[in-house]
Design an enzyme around this catalytic site. Structure first.
Site, PDB file in Angstrom:
ATOM      1  N   THR A  10       0.831  -1.222   0.000  1.00  0.00           N
ATOM      2  CA  THR A  10       0.000   0.000   0.000  1.00  0.00           C
ATOM      3  C   THR A  10       0.859   1.264   0.000  1.00  0.00           C
ATOM      4  O   THR A  10       0.634   2.182  -0.796  1.00  0.00           O
ATOM      5  CB  THR A  10      -0.898   0.013   1.261  1.00  0.00           C
ATOM      6  OG1 THR A  10      -1.534  -1.251   1.324  1.00  0.00           O
ATOM      7  CG2 THR A  10      -1.923   1.107   1.211  1.00  0.00           C
ATOM      8  N   LYS A  88       9.739   1.827  11.020  1.00  0.00           N
ATOM      9  CA  LYS A  88      10.035   2.173  12.434  1.00  0.00           C
ATOM     10  C   LYS A  88      10.955   1.172  13.095  1.00  0.00           C
ATOM     11  O   LYS A  88      11.872   1.514  13.815  1.00  0.00           O
ATOM     12  CB  LYS A  88       8.752   2.053  13.283  1.00  0.00           C
ATOM     13  CG  LYS A  88       7.780   3.115  13.256  1.00  0.00           C
ATOM     14  CD  LYS A  88       6.779   2.973  14.405  1.00  0.00           C
ATOM     15  CE  LYS A  88       5.626   2.057  14.142  1.00  0.00           C
ATOM     16  NZ  LYS A  88       4.666   2.505  13.192  1.00  0.00           N
ATOM     17  N   GLY A 170      -8.621   1.502   8.531  1.00  0.00           N
ATOM     18  CA  GLY A 170      -7.224   1.318   8.119  1.00  0.00           C
ATOM     19  C   GLY A 170      -6.187   1.964   9.030  1.00  0.00           C
ATOM     20  O   GLY A 170      -5.032   2.088   8.658  1.00  0.00           O
ATOM     21  N   LYS A 188       7.043   4.517  18.323  1.00  0.00           N
ATOM     22  CA  LYS A 188       7.163   5.898  17.825  1.00  0.00           C
ATOM     23  C   LYS A 188       7.962   6.740  18.815  1.00  0.00           C
ATOM     24  O   LYS A 188       8.750   7.612  18.428  1.00  0.00           O
ATOM     25  CB  LYS A 188       5.772   6.484  17.602  1.00  0.00           C
ATOM     26  CG  LYS A 188       5.059   5.812  16.423  1.00  0.00           C
ATOM     27  CD  LYS A 188       3.601   6.171  16.374  1.00  0.00           C
ATOM     28  CE  LYS A 188       2.941   5.563  15.144  1.00  0.00           C
ATOM     29  NZ  LYS A 188       1.487   5.572  15.224  1.00  0.00           N
TER      30      LYS A 188
HETATM   31  N1  HSE Z   1      -1.606   1.964  13.991  1.00  0.00           N
HETATM   32  C1  HSE Z   1      -1.044   3.270  13.878  1.00  0.00           C
HETATM   33  C2  HSE Z   1      -1.949   4.261  14.591  1.00  0.00           C
HETATM   34  C3  HSE Z   1      -0.903   3.631  12.437  1.00  0.00           C
HETATM   35  O1  HSE Z   1      -3.078   3.902  14.927  1.00  0.00           O
HETATM   36  O2  HSE Z   1      -1.521   5.386  14.837  1.00  0.00           O
HETATM   37  C4  HSE Z   1      -0.031   4.815  12.187  1.00  0.00           C
HETATM   38  O3  HSE Z   1       1.298   4.587  12.603  1.00  0.00           O
END
Ligand code: HSE
Length: 381
Positions: A10, A88, A170, A188
């Site tokens: 994607t 990441k 998504g 993150k």
């Molecule tokens: N699963 C992650 C979120 C997607 O919900 O922020 C973006 O990194």
């Protein structure tokens, strides 16, 4: 600038589509797994040919995983090609080494696409680091949990339906337990720590608590106090130690995290700048847009190291962060004589006095090992 895309899922497809509309960039080759080649569509599985092509000035990686991505990006840097990645995991483990190599080779190593989507917060933090001493970074870094927390706190929704809706839209990770148990937030945060402080805490050594055991009885408590719960990350460097924790946090109405309809809110605190907040709404293909932005930055020669060249992995602590907590236990209650327990629909809750985050995270793990259900959230200062 001619670019080779590595991976055509994607993100790769969306990146190729955005590059079409970007006059400064051109997709020269798309690296795919053997058996998926198609010369007419510029798809190849011959990575050596990409490395050997002097006209290809950059590779943009959207394959995910540690290998073969790590070896391929290292080889690209050795050929003096700019590297842009959405990976990441790769940056959290190999970022320091790749950043040093990029610096030696005089090329860019940019990874805004690996977190933040449309919000280039890593670049903003890296930029602030050049001119200020950063003390802390933090915020709401995960859209899925924020979506769930808004649904259960503001719309009377239930947790499981909100998670399914986040999956349908998504946002959620392939394994949504990474979102609701706080691991996506932690990953993150690792990169934010690397960029802000040049120190990356390994995920398995971090204090990480998610929202998986949130119960409607907890939401009732939040409402009764006029508070809202957000899943936050917070990291700071003090006396040479990196303190980091990911945990549910209760905020008052005057906190910027109180009203957070979607997306993320990231902040950093510098000695000179004070606290700076950055926020973005969810967008259609923010990761691909971040890839293209990083590629454009590299093409225009505007890049500077996102990770300091002396970055390294360090063991983090969570004992330097002290808060009082809302703690709910369904099962054997901790032996703490000064805490006053109140029965509720899901066990009993109390408000603790000030505790180091490390202690409450450890206590919750011990209670769970004994079979209790536990939810906790930091109370406002
Ligand atoms: N699963 C992650 C979120 C997607 O919900 O922020 C973006 O990194």
């Amino acid at each position: 600038m001619k670019v080779a895309l590595l991976g055509y899922g994607t993100i790769g497809k969306d990146t190729a589509a955005l590059i079409e509309a970007c006059p400064a960039l051109e997709v020269a080759q798309i690296y795919v797994r053997p058996g998926k080649e198609n010369a007419a569509e510029k798809k190849t599985s011959d990575y050596e040919a990409i490395l050997a092509d002097p006209e290809i000035a950059a590779v943009a990686e959207a394959m995910g995983g540690l290998e073969p991505a790590y070896s391929m990006l290292k080889a690209a840097l050795l050929q003096k090609k700019h590297v842009v990645t959405a990976n990441k995991q790769l940056v959290s483990v190999h970022g320091p080494e790749l950043a040093r190599l990029a610096e030696e080779q005089g090329v860019a190593f940019l990874f805004n696409a690996s977190c933040g989507g449309g919000l280039p917060y890593l670049t903003s933090i890296a930029d602030a680091r050049q001119s200020d001493r950063l003390e802390q970074v933090g915020g709401v870094l995960n859209g899925t949990t924020n979506f769930i927390l808004n649904a259960v706190q503001l719309k009377g929704g239930d947790f499981d339906s909100a998670l399914k809706e986040a999956q349908r839209r998504g946002f959620a990770e392939l394994d949504p337990s990474d979102d609701i148990e706080g691991r996506d937030t932690a990953r993150k945060c690792i990169l934010a720590c690397g960029v802000a402080f040049g120190r990356l805490p390994p995920e398995q050594e971090m204090a990480i608590e998610g929202i998986a055991s949130l119960h409607p009885a907890d939401v009732e408590f939040f409402h009764s106090r006029g508070l809202r719960c957000r899943l936050t990350a917070r990291a700071g460097l003090a006396e040479g130690f990196l303190n980091v924790c990911v945990q549910p946090t209760l905020v008052t109405e005057d906190d910027p995290l109180y009203n957070l309809p979607g997306g993320s809110l990231v902040w950093y605190q510098g000695v000179g700048s004070g606290r700076v907040h950055m926020t973005a709404r969810a967008a259609h293909n923010p990761t691909a847009s971040a890839m293209v932005r990083d590629l454009t930055t590299a093409a225009q020669g505007r890049h500077f190291p996102m990770l300091p060249t002396d970055s390294r992995l360090v063991t983090p602590r969570a004992d330097g962060m002290v808060c009082s907590y809302y703690l709910r236990v369904n099962g054997q209650l901790p032996q703490e004589p000064v805490w006053v327990w109140h029965p509720c629909d899901a066990g009993s809750w109390c408000e603790t006095g000030p505790l180091p985050a490390a202690d409450v995270h450890r206590m919750a793990q011990a209670l769970r090992r004994e079979g209790s259900e536990v939810f906790f959230a930091a109370l406002p200062d």
